[in-house]
Write a protein that holds these residues in place. Structure first.
Motif, PDB file in Angstrom:
ATOM      1  N   VAL A 179      -0.809   1.949 -19.934  1.00  0.00           N
ATOM      2  CA  VAL A 179      -2.027   2.452 -20.553  1.00  0.00           C
ATOM      3  C   VAL A 179      -1.811   3.865 -21.061  1.00  0.00           C
ATOM      4  N   LEU A 180      -1.140   4.708 -20.287  1.00  0.00           N
ATOM      5  CA  LEU A 180      -0.833   6.078 -20.714  1.00  0.00           C
ATOM      6  C   LEU A 180       0.079   6.067 -21.944  1.00  0.00           C
ATOM      7  N   PHE A 181       1.053   5.193 -21.933  1.00  0.00           N
ATOM      8  CA  PHE A 181       1.965   5.107 -23.084  1.00  0.00           C
ATOM      9  C   PHE A 181       1.214   4.687 -24.348  1.00  0.00           C
ATOM     10  N   VAL A 182       0.387   3.682 -24.259  1.00  0.00           N
ATOM     11  CA  VAL A 182      -0.379   3.208 -25.416  1.00  0.00           C
ATOM     12  C   VAL A 182      -1.365   4.270 -25.875  1.00  0.00           C
ATOM     13  N   SER A 183      -2.008   4.946 -24.921  1.00  0.00           N
ATOM     14  CA  SER A 183      -2.963   5.989 -25.305  1.00  0.00           C
ATOM     15  C   SER A 183      -2.245   7.167 -25.980  1.00  0.00           C
ATOM     16  N   GLN A 184      -1.057   7.529 -25.522  1.00  0.00           N
ATOM     17  CA  GLN A 184      -0.287   8.591 -26.175  1.00  0.00           C
ATOM     18  C   GLN A 184       0.120   8.193 -27.588  1.00  0.00           C
ATOM     19  N   ILE A 185       0.530   6.946 -27.758  1.00  0.00           N
ATOM     20  CA  ILE A 185       0.882   6.463 -29.099  1.00  0.00           C
ATOM     21  C   ILE A 185      -0.345   6.536 -30.004  1.00  0.00           C
ATOM     22  N   PHE A 186      -1.504   6.133 -29.459  1.00  0.00           N
ATOM     23  CA  PHE A 186      -2.733   6.199 -30.251  1.00  0.00           C
ATOM     24  C   PHE A 186      -3.062   7.641 -30.632  1.00  0.00           C
ATOM     25  N   VAL A 187      -2.930   8.592 -29.708  1.00  0.00           N
ATOM     26  CA  VAL A 187      -3.212  10.012 -29.997  1.00  0.00           C
ATOM     27  C   VAL A 187      -2.229  10.537 -31.037  1.00  0.00           C
ATOM     28  N   TYR A 188      -0.955  10.221 -30.899  1.00  0.00           N
ATOM     29  CA  TYR A 188       0.035  10.666 -31.896  1.00  0.00           C
ATOM     30  C   TYR A 188      -0.266  10.080 -33.273  1.00  0.00           C
ATOM     31  N   TRP A 189      -0.629   8.800 -33.313  1.00  0.00           N
ATOM     32  CA  TRP A 189      -0.991   8.175 -34.595  1.00  0.00           C
ATOM     33  C   TRP A 189      -2.214   8.849 -35.204  1.00  0.00           C
ATOM     34  N   LEU A 190      -3.203   9.175 -34.364  1.00  0.00           N
ATOM     35  CA  LEU A 190      -4.401   9.852 -34.822  1.00  0.00           C
ATOM     36  C   LEU A 190      -4.066  11.233 -35.389  1.00  0.00           C
ATOM     37  N   LEU A 191      -3.231  11.991 -34.701  1.00  0.00           N
ATOM     38  CA  LEU A 191      -2.811  13.315 -35.191  1.00  0.00           C
ATOM     39  C   LEU A 191      -2.013  13.196 -36.488  1.00  0.00           C
ATOM     40  N   MET A 216     -11.118  -9.710  -4.535  1.00  0.00           N
ATOM     41  CA  MET A 216     -10.156  -8.647  -4.675  1.00  0.00           C
ATOM     42  C   MET A 216     -10.644  -7.426  -3.931  1.00  0.00           C
ATOM     43  N   SER A 217      -9.715  -6.928  -3.187  1.00  0.00           N
ATOM     44  CA  SER A 217     -10.069  -5.762  -2.373  1.00  0.00           C
ATOM     45  C   SER A 217      -9.757  -4.493  -3.133  1.00  0.00           C
ATOM     46  N   GLU A 218     -10.232  -3.435  -2.565  1.00  0.00           N
ATOM     47  CA  GLU A 218     -10.019  -2.125  -3.191  1.00  0.00           C
ATOM     48  C   GLU A 218      -8.553  -1.786  -3.287  1.00  0.00           C
ATOM     49  N   VAL A 219      -7.813  -2.162  -2.335  1.00  0.00           N
ATOM     50  CA  VAL A 219      -6.378  -1.894  -2.308  1.00  0.00           C
ATOM     51  C   VAL A 219      -5.696  -2.662  -3.434  1.00  0.00           C
ATOM     52  N   ASP A 220      -6.103  -3.886  -3.632  1.00  0.00           N
ATOM     53  CA  ASP A 220      -5.512  -4.685  -4.710  1.00  0.00           C
ATOM     54  C   ASP A 220      -5.824  -4.081  -6.087  1.00  0.00           C
ATOM     55  N   VAL A 221      -7.028  -3.575  -6.241  1.00  0.00           N
ATOM     56  CA  VAL A 221      -7.419  -2.945  -7.519  1.00  0.00           C
ATOM     57  C   VAL A 221      -6.581  -1.696  -7.744  1.00  0.00           C
ATOM     58  N   MET A 222      -6.392  -0.911  -6.717  1.00  0.00           N
ATOM     59  CA  MET A 222      -5.587   0.313  -6.831  1.00  0.00           C
ATOM     60  C   MET A 222      -4.136  -0.016  -7.163  1.00  0.00           C
ATOM     61  N   GLU A 223      -3.618  -1.066  -6.534  1.00  0.00           N
ATOM     62  CA  GLU A 223      -2.245  -1.491  -6.810  1.00  0.00           C
ATOM     63  C   GLU A 223      -2.125  -1.946  -8.260  1.00  0.00           C
ATOM     64  N   GLU A 224      -3.128  -2.681  -8.726  1.00  0.00           N
ATOM     65  CA  GLU A 224      -3.134  -3.183 -10.101  1.00  0.00           C
ATOM     66  C   GLU A 224      -3.191  -2.020 -11.088  1.00  0.00           C
ATOM     67  N   LEU A 225      -4.025  -1.032 -10.780  1.00  0.00           N
ATOM     68  CA  LEU A 225      -4.120   0.159 -11.644  1.00  0.00           C
ATOM     69  C   LEU A 225      -2.812   0.937 -11.663  1.00  0.00           C
ATOM     70  N   ARG A 226      -2.179   1.049 -10.516  1.00  0.00           N
ATOM     71  CA  ARG A 226      -0.894   1.751 -10.449  1.00  0.00           C
ATOM     72  C   ARG A 226       0.155   1.066 -11.293  1.00  0.00           C
ATOM     73  N   LEU A 227       0.113  -0.244 -11.360  1.00  0.00           N
ATOM     74  CA  LEU A 227       1.080  -0.978 -12.161  1.00  0.00           C
ATOM     75  C   LEU A 227       0.811  -0.799 -13.663  1.00  0.00           C
TER      76      LEU A 227
END
Length: 122
Positions: free
Chosen positions: A17-29, A1-12
């Motif tokens: 991940v942001l949505f799940v982390s926000q749900i976790f932060v809201y649940w924590l609060l 896997m190339s760097e470009v593929d990793v970046m594409e995977e992260l972008r997807l």
């Protein structure tokens, strides 16, 4: 896997991940919300404690006033001695009354005899 593929995977996966982390932060609060006391609840508890303290202070003052009006140990002792003296005086009076009663009984019997004698003489 190339760097470009990793970046594409992260972008997807980044929005998920942001949505799940926000749900976790809201649940924590939300969870922490029940761990801390609200200002209104704290004021209510303080008012309740203040009211109970005021009531207790009034009871203490009332009890201190009642205790101030109680007789002292010396006064109770003096009252006890006075009552003992009165009891002795009452006993002396009872003996005198008993003596008067005996005298009265003798006089009553004498009067009955005289009355009976006078009635028989008629």
């Amino acid at each position: 896997m190339s760097e470009v593929d990793v970046m594409e995977e992260l972008r997807l996966w980044l929005p998920a991940v942001l949505f799940v982390s926000q749900i976790f932060v809201y649940w924590l609060l939300w969870s922490l919300r029940s761990a801390f006391v609200s200002k209104g609840h704290c004021e209510k508890c303080r008012n309740d404690i203040d009211n109970e303290a005021d009531a207790l202070e009034r009871r203490i003052i009332r009890n201190e006033e009642q205790l101030a009006n109680q007789p002292t140990n010396r006064e109770v002792t003096q009252l006890n001695l006075t009552l003992q003296e009165l009891a002795g005086d009452v006993n002396v009076l009872a003996e005198r009354i008993e003596g008067v009663k005996d005298s009265q009984t003798s006089i009553k019997e004498l009067v009955i005899r005289v009355d009976t004698f006078l009635r028989e003489q008629r």
